[in-house]
Scaffold this active site. Structure first.
Site, short mmCIF file in Angstrom:
data_model
loop_
_atom_site.label_atom_id
_atom_site.label_comp_id
_atom_site.label_asym_id
_atom_site.label_seq_id
_atom_site.Cartn_x
_atom_site.Cartn_y
_atom_site.Cartn_z
N GLY A 238 -25.93 18.47 24.40
CA GLY A 238 -25.43 19.76 23.92
C GLY A 238 -26.41 20.57 23.13
O GLY A 238 -26.08 21.67 22.67
N GLU A 286 -27.88 12.33 25.09
CA GLU A 286 -27.72 12.77 26.48
C GLU A 286 -28.09 14.24 26.63
O GLU A 286 -27.26 15.05 27.03
CB GLU A 286 -26.25 12.58 26.91
CG GLU A 286 -25.72 11.19 26.73
CD GLU A 286 -24.22 11.18 26.43
OE1 GLU A 286 -23.56 12.24 26.56
OE2 GLU A 286 -23.72 10.13 26.04
N GLY A 288 -29.31 17.53 28.29
CA GLY A 288 -29.52 18.05 29.64
C GLY A 288 -30.31 19.33 29.55
O GLY A 288 -31.53 19.38 29.74
N ARG A 289 -29.59 20.41 29.19
CA ARG A 289 -30.19 21.74 29.10
C ARG A 289 -31.45 21.77 28.25
O ARG A 289 -32.41 22.48 28.56
CB ARG A 289 -29.14 22.67 28.46
CG ARG A 289 -29.50 24.13 28.40
CD ARG A 289 -28.51 24.86 27.48
NE ARG A 289 -27.14 24.48 27.70
CZ ARG A 289 -26.30 25.11 28.52
NH1 ARG A 289 -26.70 26.18 29.17
NH2 ARG A 289 -25.07 24.69 28.66
N ARG A 325 -24.26 30.87 36.51
CA ARG A 325 -23.99 30.91 35.07
C ARG A 325 -23.53 32.27 34.55
O ARG A 325 -22.59 32.34 33.77
CB ARG A 325 -25.20 30.40 34.27
CG ARG A 325 -25.53 28.92 34.56
CD ARG A 325 -26.59 28.37 33.63
NE ARG A 325 -26.14 28.35 32.26
CZ ARG A 325 -26.49 29.24 31.35
NH1 ARG A 325 -27.33 30.20 31.63
NH2 ARG A 325 -25.99 29.16 30.14
N TYR A 329 -19.98 31.76 32.95
CA TYR A 329 -19.97 31.65 31.47
C TYR A 329 -20.38 32.94 30.79
O TYR A 329 -20.67 32.91 29.60
CB TYR A 329 -20.97 30.58 31.01
CG TYR A 329 -20.90 29.24 31.67
CD1 TYR A 329 -19.82 28.38 31.44
CD2 TYR A 329 -21.94 28.77 32.46
CE1 TYR A 329 -19.79 27.11 32.01
CE2 TYR A 329 -21.91 27.51 33.04
CZ TYR A 329 -20.83 26.69 32.81
OH TYR A 329 -20.82 25.44 33.37
N CYS A 355 -19.76 39.16 48.16
CA CYS A 355 -18.56 39.99 48.10
C CYS A 355 -17.66 39.59 46.94
O CYS A 355 -16.55 39.10 47.15
CB CYS A 355 -17.81 39.91 49.42
SG CYS A 355 -18.90 40.31 50.79
N GLU A 356 -18.16 39.74 45.73
CA GLU A 356 -17.41 39.47 44.50
C GLU A 356 -18.00 40.39 43.44
O GLU A 356 -19.23 40.44 43.31
CB GLU A 356 -17.66 38.03 43.99
CG GLU A 356 -17.31 36.92 44.93
CD GLU A 356 -15.88 36.44 44.77
OE1 GLU A 356 -15.22 36.85 43.79
OE2 GLU A 356 -15.43 35.69 45.64
N TYR A 384 -28.28 23.76 35.09
CA TYR A 384 -27.05 24.30 35.66
C TYR A 384 -27.35 25.51 36.56
O TYR A 384 -26.60 26.48 36.60
CB TYR A 384 -26.05 24.65 34.53
CG TYR A 384 -25.85 23.47 33.60
CD1 TYR A 384 -25.13 22.36 34.02
CD2 TYR A 384 -26.42 23.44 32.32
CE1 TYR A 384 -24.99 21.25 33.20
CE2 TYR A 384 -26.29 22.33 31.50
CZ TYR A 384 -25.57 21.24 31.94
OH TYR A 384 -25.43 20.14 31.13
C1 LIG Z 1 -22.84 17.88 30.24
C2 LIG Z 1 -22.96 16.68 29.37
C3 LIG Z 1 -24.12 16.47 28.64
C4 LIG Z 1 -25.27 17.42 28.63
O1 LIG Z 1 -25.00 18.63 28.05
P1 LIG Z 1 -26.22 19.62 27.72
O2 LIG Z 1 -25.59 20.74 27.03
O3 LIG Z 1 -26.84 20.00 29.00
O4 LIG Z 1 -27.16 18.86 26.85
C5 LIG Z 1 -24.22 15.30 27.91
N1 LIG Z 1 -23.21 14.41 27.86
C6 LIG Z 1 -22.07 14.59 28.55
C7 LIG Z 1 -21.00 13.57 28.47
C8 LIG Z 1 -21.90 15.73 29.32
O5 LIG Z 1 -20.76 15.92 29.98
#
Ligand SMILES: *Cc1c(COP(=O)(O)O)cnc(C)c1O
Length: 425
Positions: A238, A286, A288-289, A325, A329, A355-356, A384
């Site tokens: 996150g 964890e 990601g982004r 995105r 969002y 077409c949106e 994403y």
């Molecule tokens: C989506 C997700 C992440 C990663 O979120 P980011 O904002 O991309 O860091 C980590 N853990 C879980 C369980 C997720 O669903």
């Protein structure tokens, strides 16, 4: 920080000109920087070094094999949310033993696959899911390592579609129910209680929600350690990134100028290390982004410019099926011409051909004059982006390129018209 920058007016990724890539491979085109991926991973890993961290890249943000291989080689584990993602990890040379498996609806087949491959842990979101995992583990004569995903009921202060840690959300087990959950779980023969975990949301740009959640979880984690011998605490992902101004945020000078710097590995670590160190547990993250977001761009060509009395529409060959995105969002992506265009800025709507009405990347954005054939980059599209793309409107999905220094790797070929109908009759 990242390795997209201007040189003599032209946009580059590491040592490679983006115009040259667009010319050779066509548009729309995703381009990723291997060096940026590695540096994001390494900076976060070293900032947290005192916590014995295991960084599991949330690969739903970008699951291209070449991206996964780059991160696996740097030492990353993976946060997976499906059997398909585990399959990709194994194909990319990642280790199952460094994978954590999240999600509220794991199927029997996915659980059995993960058990056979020997993943690090299942992140369990309900009692029925725990019983399901126990049943499958006993059938396979295995013991399943698990951690409960706790819903700490803290507000992550982010977009409502990416808030996950309050009782309004489908995720996790309520904080108050956790001690009884672990006591009951400890009696299941197919279950090993390996850790405890949370994940409160995505694109969180201040350290406060992380620190608040960690503080709230600390006594709980200590109790579980004493009572059940858990080995790790999962902080989730996150961590937010800078979307605007994404290009400047690639430079050290920009970061130095900020009075309140956005989230960095160092500010994140300064906020959570003092809270988590007394736990004496391994810490699993964890992100990601944070790893992939600013490591990728989407290139597009202008197809037409449509001027009306009210609007300046710039119609590009990328669309919401390639990068959803903004439609999904309301998110912001900085848009930069690949070569500098001079002239008065015009409030422009950059739109795709789908077409949106939602197929709109931005509204009334001041942009330099653009004409058909010009090329632009949507910055910060490495997370994403491609992973959420589809064939909507029967549009073949884009190619993906991984740049590493001077090296250009075609990480995914552009889909053909035949790919569109594969498997259909
Ligand atoms: C989506 C997700 C992440 C990663 O979120 P980011 O904002 O991309 O860091 C980590 N853990 C879980 C369980 C997720 O669903």
């Amino acid at each position: 920080m990242h390795h997209f920058y201007r040189k003599n007016g032209s946009l580059f990724c590491e040592d490679v000109s983006l115009s040259a890539l667009a010319e050779k491979y066509g548009t729309p085109l995703y381009v990723y920087s291997a060096r940026t991926l590695r540096e994001h991973y390494q900076r976060l890993d070293s900032a947290l070094a005192t916590l014995d961290p295991m960084l599991c890249f949330a690969m739903k943000s970008n699951s291209n094999l070449s991206v996964l291989r780059t991160l696996a080689r740097a030492g990353a584990g993976f946060d997976i949310v499906s059997g398909g993602e585990l399959f990709r990890v194994l194909k990319a040379g990642g280790k199952a033993a460094r994978c954590v498996f999240a999600g509220v609806g794991k199927t029997d087949d996915e659980i059995a696959f993960a058990l056979r491959e020997g993943i690090f842990a299942f992140h369990v979101e309900s009692w029925p899911e725990l019983e399901q995992i126990n049943r499958i583990a006993l059938r396979l004569k295995k013991v399943a390592p698990v951690a409960a995903r706790v819903n700490p009921n803290v507000d992550a202060d982010t977009h409502h579609k990416i808030t996950t840690g309050t009782y309004e959300n489908k995720f996790g087990i309520p904080f108050e129910d956790i001690p009884a959950f672990y006591d009951k779980a400890s009696r299941l023969a197919g279950i090993q209680l390996r850790g405890v975990q949370m994940h409160i949301g995505s694109q969180i740009i201040s350290v406060k929600p992380f620190r608040d959640a960690a503080k709230k979880m600390l006594p709980l984690a200590l109790t579980l350690k004493a009572r059940h011998g858990i080995e790790y605490f999962g902080m989730g992902g996150g961590l937010g990134i800078v979307y605007d101004p994404a290009l400047e945020s690639g430079t050290a000078a920009w970061w130095k100028k900020q009075k309140n710097p956005p989230l960095t590995p160092e500010t994140y670590a300064a906020a959570i290390v003092p809270v988590l160190q007394p736990l004496g547990l391994k810490i699993v993250l964890e992100p990601g982004r944070f790893i992939s977001g600013n490591a990728g761009v989407l290139l597009a060509s202008v197809v037409n410019v449509k001027k009306t009395a009210h609007k300046n529409f710039i119609i590009v060959d990328a669309a919401m099926n390639d990068l959803i995105r903004p439609a999904f969002y309301e998110s912001y992506h900085q848009i930069e011409p690949l070569t500098v265009r001079r002239g008065k800025l015009i409030g422009s709507d950059v739109v795709g051909p789908i077409c949106e009405s939602g197929d709109t990347f931005c509204k009334e954005r001041p942009l330099p004059p653009l004409s058909a054939g010009d090329r632009v980059a949507f910055l910060s599209a490495g997370a994403y982006g491609f992973t959420m793309s589809s064939n909507y409107n029967s549009r073949p999905r884009t190619a993906e390129i991984l740049v590493d220094g001077k090296k250009i790797i075609v990480a995914r070929k552009r889909e053909t018209l035949d790919d569109l109908i594969r498997g259909e009759r």
